[in-house]
Design a protein around this motif. Structure first.
Motif, mmCIF file in Angstrom:
data_model
loop_
_atom_site.group_PDB
_atom_site.id
_atom_site.type_symbol
_atom_site.label_atom_id
_atom_site.label_comp_id
_atom_site.label_asym_id
_atom_site.label_seq_id
_atom_site.Cartn_x
_atom_site.Cartn_y
_atom_site.Cartn_z
ATOM 1 N N GLU A 113 0.835 -1.204 0.000
ATOM 2 C CA GLU A 113 0.000 0.000 0.000
ATOM 3 C C GLU A 113 0.868 1.251 0.000
ATOM 4 N N LEU A 114 0.426 2.227 -0.741
ATOM 5 C CA LEU A 114 1.007 3.567 -0.713
ATOM 6 C C LEU A 114 0.061 4.423 0.115
ATOM 7 N N GLN A 115 0.573 4.997 1.208
ATOM 8 C CA GLN A 115 -0.268 5.791 2.104
ATOM 9 C C GLN A 115 0.275 7.211 2.229
ATOM 10 N N ALA A 116 -0.643 8.168 2.266
ATOM 11 C CA ALA A 116 -0.303 9.557 2.584
ATOM 12 C C ALA A 116 -0.538 9.741 4.074
ATOM 13 N N ILE A 117 0.469 10.261 4.781
ATOM 14 C CA ILE A 117 0.345 10.466 6.222
ATOM 15 C C ILE A 117 -0.106 11.890 6.527
ATOM 16 N N SER A 118 0.145 12.791 5.602
ATOM 17 C CA SER A 118 -0.244 14.191 5.795
ATOM 18 C C SER A 118 -0.541 14.797 4.443
ATOM 19 N N SER A 119 -0.931 16.053 4.458
ATOM 20 C CA SER A 119 -1.095 16.815 3.222
ATOM 21 C C SER A 119 0.223 17.499 2.907
ATOM 22 N N PRO A 120 0.427 17.900 1.646
ATOM 23 C CA PRO A 120 1.657 18.628 1.342
ATOM 24 C C PRO A 120 1.720 19.924 2.139
ATOM 25 N N GLU A 121 2.937 20.264 2.605
ATOM 26 C CA GLU A 121 3.103 21.518 3.331
ATOM 27 C C GLU A 121 2.852 22.670 2.367
ATOM 28 N N TRP A 122 2.145 23.672 2.835
ATOM 29 C CA TRP A 122 1.750 24.786 1.988
ATOM 30 C C TRP A 122 2.901 25.737 1.803
ATOM 31 N N PRO A 123 3.142 26.350 0.663
ATOM 32 C CA PRO A 123 2.401 26.187 -0.583
ATOM 33 C C PRO A 123 2.995 25.134 -1.518
ATOM 34 N N PHE A 124 4.302 24.905 -1.463
ATOM 35 C CA PHE A 124 4.925 23.971 -2.406
ATOM 36 C C PHE A 124 5.823 22.973 -1.697
ATOM 37 N N GLY A 125 5.441 22.578 -0.511
ATOM 38 C CA GLY A 125 6.307 21.741 0.314
ATOM 39 C C GLY A 125 6.115 20.256 0.112
ATOM 40 N N PRO A 126 6.895 19.466 0.855
ATOM 41 C CA PRO A 126 6.831 18.011 0.754
ATOM 42 C C PRO A 126 5.633 17.430 1.487
ATOM 43 N N GLN A 127 5.442 16.138 1.276
ATOM 44 C CA GLN A 127 4.351 15.406 1.913
ATOM 45 C C GLN A 127 4.909 14.119 2.504
ATOM 46 N N ASP A 128 4.472 13.781 3.709
ATOM 47 C CA ASP A 128 4.905 12.543 4.352
ATOM 48 C C ASP A 128 4.088 11.375 3.823
ATOM 49 N N GLY A 129 4.777 10.244 3.623
ATOM 50 C CA GLY A 129 4.094 9.054 3.132
ATOM 51 C C GLY A 129 4.617 7.801 3.808
ATOM 52 N N ARG A 130 3.960 6.705 3.520
ATOM 53 C CA ARG A 130 4.337 5.422 4.097
ATOM 54 C C ARG A 130 4.039 4.326 3.077
ATOM 55 N N ILE A 131 4.924 3.312 3.056
ATOM 56 C CA ILE A 131 4.700 2.110 2.259
ATOM 57 C C ILE A 131 4.484 0.976 3.252
ATOM 58 N N VAL A 132 3.410 0.207 3.061
ATOM 59 C CA VAL A 132 3.078 -0.877 3.981
ATOM 60 C C VAL A 132 2.955 -2.178 3.195
ATOM 61 N N LEU A 133 3.699 -3.196 3.648
ATOM 62 C CA LEU A 133 3.624 -4.537 3.062
ATOM 63 C C LEU A 133 2.793 -5.408 3.988
ATOM 64 N N LYS A 134 1.797 -6.101 3.402
ATOM 65 C CA LYS A 134 0.916 -6.985 4.173
ATOM 66 C C LYS A 134 0.827 -8.331 3.469
ATOM 67 N N ASP A 135 0.434 -9.355 4.239
ATOM 68 C CA ASP A 135 0.162 -10.634 3.603
ATOM 69 C C ASP A 135 -1.278 -10.635 3.094
ATOM 70 N N ASN A 136 -1.676 -11.731 2.441
ATOM 71 C CA ASN A 136 -3.025 -11.759 1.855
ATOM 72 C C ASN A 136 -4.130 -11.861 2.903
ATOM 73 N N LYS A 137 -3.754 -12.012 4.184
ATOM 74 C CA LYS A 137 -4.734 -11.991 5.269
ATOM 75 C C LYS A 137 -4.791 -10.612 5.922
ATOM 76 N N ASN A 138 -4.160 -9.648 5.271
ATOM 77 C CA ASN A 138 -4.144 -8.234 5.696
ATOM 78 C C ASN A 138 -3.327 -8.011 6.971
ATOM 79 N N LYS A 139 -2.393 -8.937 7.275
ATOM 80 C CA LYS A 139 -1.513 -8.778 8.437
ATOM 81 C C LYS A 139 -0.268 -8.013 7.992
ATOM 82 N N LYS A 140 0.051 -6.949 8.727
ATOM 83 C CA LYS A 140 1.196 -6.106 8.386
ATOM 84 C C LYS A 140 2.501 -6.868 8.603
#
Length: 136
Positions: free
Chosen positions: A62-89
């Motif tokens: 999964e590609l997740q956004a943790i926040s919104s981009p910092e205003w006006p042209f700043g970066p955005q925090d994100g997270r990558i999450v790997l899970k099994d097919n039973k949805n266990k992280k």
């Protein structure tokens, strides 16, 4: 003999005192609520939102956004999450996306599934590509 009567003066509280107290209580409540709104918005903004999901049948990434981009042209925090097919992280990692203030979307990542790993490439307009490898 003259009877002198003592005059008793009733010192009563002003009638508006109760109204003033209620006004101050209501005014303080409004100020507290107004001050709390930015805090609640900030808390809600840091709740991870899944932007995109890919799977190879056995694992989900999964590609997740943790926040919104910092205003006006700043970066955005994100997270990558790997899970099994039973949805266990299984694993996750955080990253920062520099994308000229634009919100994260599906085009900001590329997923390559291998036999024993998955490689995720994060791409932003103002950064070099960043690669993350997760063992399966």
């Amino acid at each position: 003999m003259n009877d002198q009567t003592d005059t008793i003066v009733n010192e009563s509280k002003p009638k508006y005192k109760g109204c003033l107290i209620w006004f101050l209580i209501i005014f303080a409540g409004i100020i507290i609520h107004i001050a709390a709104i930015p805090v609640l918005i900030e808390i809600a903004d840091h709740i991870p939102r899944t932007i995109d999901t890919q799977t190879n049948g056995q694992y989900i990434i999964e590609l997740q956004a943790i926040s919104s981009p910092e205003w006006p042209f700043g970066p955005q925090d994100g997270r990558i999450v790997l899970k099994d097919n039973k949805n266990k992280k299984i694993s996750s990692t955080n990253f920062v996306l520099s994308n000229d203030g634009k919100a994260m979307c599906e085009s900001n990542w590329k997923v390559d599934w291998n036999e024993e790993s998955v490689t995720v490439t994060i791409m932003g307009e103002e950064q070099n590509d960043a690669q993350f490898t997760f063992l399966l």
